[in-house]
Design a protein around this motif. Structure first.
Motif, PDB file in Angstrom:
ATOM      1  N   SER A 142      -6.821  -5.795   3.269  1.00  0.00           N
ATOM      2  CA  SER A 142      -5.524  -5.636   2.217  1.00  0.00           C
ATOM      3  C   SER A 142      -6.335  -5.619   1.281  1.00  0.00           C
ATOM      4  CB  SER A 142      -4.728  -6.649   2.941  1.00  0.00           C
ATOM      5  OG  SER A 142      -4.607  -7.796   2.211  1.00  0.00           O
ATOM      6  N   HIS A 173      -6.878   4.097  -8.492  1.00  0.00           N
ATOM      7  CA  HIS A 173      -6.780   5.506  -8.537  1.00  0.00           C
ATOM      8  C   HIS A 173      -4.787   5.511  -8.419  1.00  0.00           C
ATOM      9  CE1 HIS A 173      -9.934   4.457  -6.642  1.00  0.00           C
ATOM     10  NE2 HIS A 173     -10.878   6.578  -6.317  1.00  0.00           N
ATOM     11  N   ALA A 174      -3.982   4.675  -9.138  1.00  0.00           N
ATOM     12  CA  ALA A 174      -2.807   4.620  -9.502  1.00  0.00           C
ATOM     13  C   ALA A 174      -2.330   6.186  -9.906  1.00  0.00           C
ATOM     14  CB  ALA A 174      -1.423   3.585  -9.650  1.00  0.00           C
ATOM     15  N   LEU A 187      -1.096  -5.293  -9.006  1.00  0.00           N
ATOM     16  CA  LEU A 187      -1.384  -4.785  -7.797  1.00  0.00           C
ATOM     17  C   LEU A 187      -3.134  -5.301  -8.457  1.00  0.00           C
ATOM     18  CD1 LEU A 187      -0.285  -1.359  -7.346  1.00  0.00           C
ATOM     19  CD2 LEU A 187       0.005  -3.464  -5.259  1.00  0.00           C
ATOM     20  N   LEU A 231       0.679  -1.431   0.353  1.00  0.00           N
ATOM     21  CA  LEU A 231       0.208   0.146  -0.238  1.00  0.00           C
ATOM     22  C   LEU A 231       0.886   1.522  -0.367  1.00  0.00           C
ATOM     23  CD1 LEU A 231      -3.305  -1.126   2.461  1.00  0.00           C
ATOM     24  CD2 LEU A 231      -3.043  -0.949   0.125  1.00  0.00           C
ATOM     25  N   PHE A 232       2.121   1.374   1.044  1.00  0.00           N
ATOM     26  CA  PHE A 232       3.022   2.272   0.495  1.00  0.00           C
ATOM     27  C   PHE A 232       4.488   2.102   0.156  1.00  0.00           C
ATOM     28  CE2 PHE A 232       2.791   0.325   4.233  1.00  0.00           C
ATOM     29  CZ  PHE A 232       3.761   0.508   5.101  1.00  0.00           C
ATOM     30  N   SER A 274      -7.867  -2.757  -0.126  1.00  0.00           N
ATOM     31  CA  SER A 274      -7.465  -1.262  -0.301  1.00  0.00           C
ATOM     32  C   SER A 274      -6.385  -1.090  -1.445  1.00  0.00           C
ATOM     33  CB  SER A 274      -6.282  -1.253   0.947  1.00  0.00           C
ATOM     34  OG  SER A 274      -7.191  -1.574   2.276  1.00  0.00           O
ATOM     35  N   LEU A 275      -6.181  -2.391  -1.479  1.00  0.00           N
ATOM     36  CA  LEU A 275      -5.163  -2.426  -2.469  1.00  0.00           C
ATOM     37  C   LEU A 275      -5.912  -2.137  -4.386  1.00  0.00           C
ATOM     38  CD1 LEU A 275      -3.310  -5.510  -2.324  1.00  0.00           C
ATOM     39  CD2 LEU A 275      -1.895  -3.592  -2.485  1.00  0.00           C
ATOM     40  N   PHE A 286      -8.420  -0.632  -4.461  1.00  0.00           N
ATOM     41  CA  PHE A 286      -8.303   1.611  -4.310  1.00  0.00           C
ATOM     42  C   PHE A 286      -6.488   1.952  -4.579  1.00  0.00           C
ATOM     43  CE2 PHE A 286      -7.919   5.092  -2.250  1.00  0.00           C
ATOM     44  CZ  PHE A 286      -8.967   5.490  -2.658  1.00  0.00           C
ATOM     45  N   LYS A 287      -6.156   1.284  -4.057  1.00  0.00           N
ATOM     46  CA  LYS A 287      -4.961   1.778  -4.772  1.00  0.00           C
ATOM     47  C   LYS A 287      -4.867   2.447  -6.725  1.00  0.00           C
ATOM     48  CE  LYS A 287       0.238   1.778  -3.913  1.00  0.00           C
ATOM     49  NZ  LYS A 287       1.993   1.569  -3.241  1.00  0.00           N
ATOM     50  N   ALA A 288      -4.996   0.767  -7.181  1.00  0.00           N
ATOM     51  CA  ALA A 288      -4.462   0.019  -7.778  1.00  0.00           C
ATOM     52  C   ALA A 288      -5.098   0.875  -9.716  1.00  0.00           C
ATOM     53  CB  ALA A 288      -4.725  -1.092  -8.445  1.00  0.00           C
ATOM     54  N   GLU A 326       0.709  -1.371 -12.037  1.00  0.00           N
ATOM     55  CA  GLU A 326      -0.680  -1.566 -11.431  1.00  0.00           C
ATOM     56  C   GLU A 326      -1.661  -2.502 -11.645  1.00  0.00           C
ATOM     57  OE1 GLU A 326       1.004   1.457 -13.012  1.00  0.00           O
ATOM     58  OE2 GLU A 326       0.401   2.764 -12.130  1.00  0.00           O
TER      59      GLU A 326
END
Length: 238
Positions: free
Chosen positions: A227, A237-238, A94, A32-33, A230-231, A233-235, A91
């Motif tokens: 997790s 919005h990357a 993820l 995530l970070f 969250s992953l 969401f991150k992928a 991306e």
């Protein structure tokens, strides 16, 4: 640093209790970070160390006949996964990791575990998938776990066999990652040496904890579900 320490403590506490699951928990949360090209080599080194400690303590309980059939195809998977880790953009990886984790989150939360013995023929897809996903995401344990839990009934034998298998597969990944240059950075080794005392303490505490299998499965499932979301969401919005 605090978030990383908390994630590693939680992941290796579970590893100390069950004999597996550290990568499945730590990699998606750390991703995530932190970049996967840093996270996967780091967890590989920590998991390899954990496999030496846990497997060595129960060496006589390892079912070597079960591991022998998994190793050759697992090596093929490791080579394929390492190549993908080096070449693929972040991306898509993820998104694939989020989907992979989601499957096992649902499986753990619903405690979906069959009781029928597995045929030896399932060793081929289990090891190919485990090797590929292990090298790509550092979370290749589930295919191996699903196969071996339907082959070995004794919990102590199963736990020792997991560690011996992950040691062998981890050694293959270390060689593959060295060739690919993924273990040739000072940041990975500095993080490994810094995290090692925390991981060793978590493994020790986990080995002294007695938790029901159903309770642990549901707890791990909740962590994996969080997790995975969250992953995803991150992928997106990357």
């Amino acid at each position: 640093m605090a978030a990383m320490a908390a994630i590693l403590l939680m992941a290796y506490l579970v590893r100390g209790i069950t004999g597996f699951g550290s990568g499945l928990i730590s990699v998606p949360l750390l991703a995530l970070f932190l970049p996967l090209q840093f996270v996967v080599p780091l967890i590989l080194l920590l998991d390899f160390t954990a496999s030496i400690l846990i497997g060595g303590l129960h060496f006589k309980r390892v079912q070597w006949d079960e591991i022998g059939i998994l190793i050759p195809f697992g090596i093929v998977g490791v080579v394929l996964g390492t190549s993908l880790l080096v070449k693929l953009p972040t991306e898509p990886m993820l998104l694939a990791l989020a989907a992979f984790i989601l499957v096992f989150a649902v499986r753990s939360m619903l405690n979906l575990h069959g009781d029928k013995p597995a045929s030896r023929g399932w060793a081929i897809p289990a090891s190919l998938t485990g090797g590929t996903v292990g090298a790509l995401f550092g979370t290749g344990g589930p295919p191996y776990v699903m196969y071996l839990t339907h082959r070995i009934r004794d919990k102590s034998d199963l736990r020792a066999t997991f560690s011996a298998l992950f040691f062998t597969e981890g050694l293959t990944r270390i060689v593959s990652f060295l060739v690919a240059g993924l273990l040739m950075t000072a940041k990975v080794w500095t993080a490994y040496l810094t995290a090692l005392p925390l991981v060793l303490g978590a493994l020790y505490m986990g080995g002294r904890v007695h938790v029901g299998q159903a309770q642990m499965a549901r707890l791990v499932g909740v962590l994996l579900l969080a997790s995975s979301v969250s992953l995803l969401f991150k992928a997106l919005h990357a």
